[in-house]
Scaffold this active site. Structure first.
Site, PDB file in Angstrom:
ATOM      1  N   HIS A   1       0.808  -1.224   0.000  1.00  0.00           N
ATOM      2  CA  HIS A   1       0.000   0.000   0.000  1.00  0.00           C
ATOM      3  C   HIS A   1       0.843   1.277   0.000  1.00  0.00           C
ATOM      4  CE1 HIS A   1      -3.079  -2.913   0.946  1.00  0.00           C
ATOM      5  NE2 HIS A   1      -2.430  -3.225   2.046  1.00  0.00           N
TER       6      HIS A   1
ATOM      7  N   GLU B   1      -1.226   1.233   7.920  1.00  0.00           N
ATOM      8  CA  GLU B   1      -0.489   0.078   7.442  1.00  0.00           C
ATOM      9  C   GLU B   1       0.587   0.501   6.448  1.00  0.00           C
ATOM     10  OE1 GLU B   1      -1.205  -4.153   5.077  1.00  0.00           O
ATOM     11  OE2 GLU B   1      -2.898  -2.802   5.410  1.00  0.00           O
TER      12      GLU B   1
ATOM     13  N   HIS C   1       3.079  -6.656   5.036  1.00  0.00           N
ATOM     14  CA  HIS C   1       1.744  -6.152   5.357  1.00  0.00           C
ATOM     15  C   HIS C   1       1.483  -6.240   6.858  1.00  0.00           C
ATOM     16  CE1 HIS C   1      -0.138  -5.828   1.281  1.00  0.00           C
ATOM     17  NE2 HIS C   1       0.865  -6.662   0.973  1.00  0.00           N
TER      18      HIS C   1
ATOM     19  N   GLU D   1       1.895 -11.022   6.972  1.00  0.00           N
ATOM     20  CA  GLU D   1       1.042 -10.143   7.774  1.00  0.00           C
ATOM     21  C   GLU D   1       1.656 -10.152   9.169  1.00  0.00           C
ATOM     22  OE1 GLU D   1      -1.459  -8.409   6.692  1.00  0.00           O
ATOM     23  OE2 GLU D   1      -2.218  -9.384   4.868  1.00  0.00           O
TER      24      GLU D   1
END
Length: 313
Positions: free
Chosen positions: A103, A140, A195, A277
């Site tokens: 992102h 994030e 992430h 993650e």
């Protein structure tokens, strides 16, 4: 009975004439050697960067002036007692690693672009998303970029060539299909997409996402399934040890490993690739870790150790 103490004076061996002669010779030589060393230090050696070792002093100062790891992610890696992955400098010479910070921080300002659909082989999916945040608003995107910078520093110290898919240096994206192409064209020996999750509160822990065997449309992951699993398993083990955190309690059945076939970044990859993650941003306990610069350094360390182990076979 002890023979060590004030009441025991062991007999001293007699000195030979040769030893007395050597003692006299050394006594005469040491002052001269000391004067020569002092002169060398004053003038500077051939490889030290100039008089007074200025180059060395500058390098040392730069490495020690990092301050708080929350503020100086690059410097904190040099100060961490676990800053070096196994293998030492040059262990990854000739290897290419692509780090994919999940992102772009500016995605939120480009909703039309990131909502546009791209082909991920099995179907079409949105170009990208904004990612999630902690309840206090730590994004994030900020987390992934910070960990990516720390990870790049560690891997470059091992001699690897490291490329980022984005470094907050473009208005949005790249889209998930382009992220895969960046790793493919590098060509990367390993790709890790960083992430943090946005699950419900109470759901905690990290998990590593592995590519499923997909052969459909423009996707064919069959050649990378096995090496990607090896990469993912090594990262999961080292991440758990480095961060002292546990695998996810909500996916992966406690293994910390999840296989998916719906992620374009994996479906379109032709080189070993995994996602990690690192924790759940929506859980307050995980968020306390994710927002700590010291913990992010441990996260980068764990990921780097897994990558080094994978690339060194």
């Amino acid at each position: 009975m002890s023979y060590v103490g004030p009441d025991f004076d062991p007999p001293r061996p007699r000195r030979s004439p040769l030893r007395r002669t050597l003692t006299v010779v050394l006594a005469a030589l040491v002052p001269g050697a000391l004067l020569g060393w002092l002169a060398f230090e004053t003038l500077g050696g051939a490889d030290d960067g100039g008089p007074g070792r200025a180059a060395g002093a500058t390098s040392s100062t730069a490495g020690s002036a990092g301050g708080d790891p929350d503020d100086k992610p690059g410097a904190s890696a040099s100060q961490s007692p676990t800053a070096s992955a196994p293998g030492g400098a040059g262990a990854l010479a000739g290897k290419v690693v692509v780090i994919d910070p999940g992102h772009n921080p500016a995605n939120f300002a480009h909703p039309a672009e990131i909502n546009s659909k791209v082909d991920i082989g099995t179907h079409k999916k949105e170009c990208d998303t904004t990612g999630t945040t902690t309840n206090s608003g730590y994004t994030e995107a900020a987390f992934t970029l910070d960990v990516a910078h720390r990870l790049r520093t560690l891997l470059e110290r091992q001699g690897a060539t490291v490329k980022l898919t984005q470094d907050a240096d473009r208005p949005y994206g790249p889209c998930i299909d382009e992220r895969a192409r960046i790793g493919n064209s590098a060509p990367a020996d390993a790709v890790v997409s960083v992430h943090a999750d946005g699950a419900a509160s109470g759901q905690r822990g990290f998990h590593v996402i592995l590519p499923a065997a997909v052969h459909e449309g423009g996707a064919d992951t069959r050649a990378i399934v096995a090496p990607s699993r090896e990469l993912g398993e090594l990262i999961a083990d080292d991440f758990a040890e480095s961060t002292d955190t546990s695998p996810s309690n909500y996916v992966g059945d406690g293994t910390g490993l999840v296989t998916r076939e719906d992620l374009g970044g994996l479906n379109l990859s032709t080189v070993p690739k995994v996602f990690i993650e690192c924790g759940n941003m929506r859980d307050s306990k995980d968020a306390a870790l994710l927002t700590s610069g010291a913990w992010r350094q441990k996260a980068a360390q764990g990921i780097s150790e897994g990558i080094v182990s994978f690339l060194r076979g």
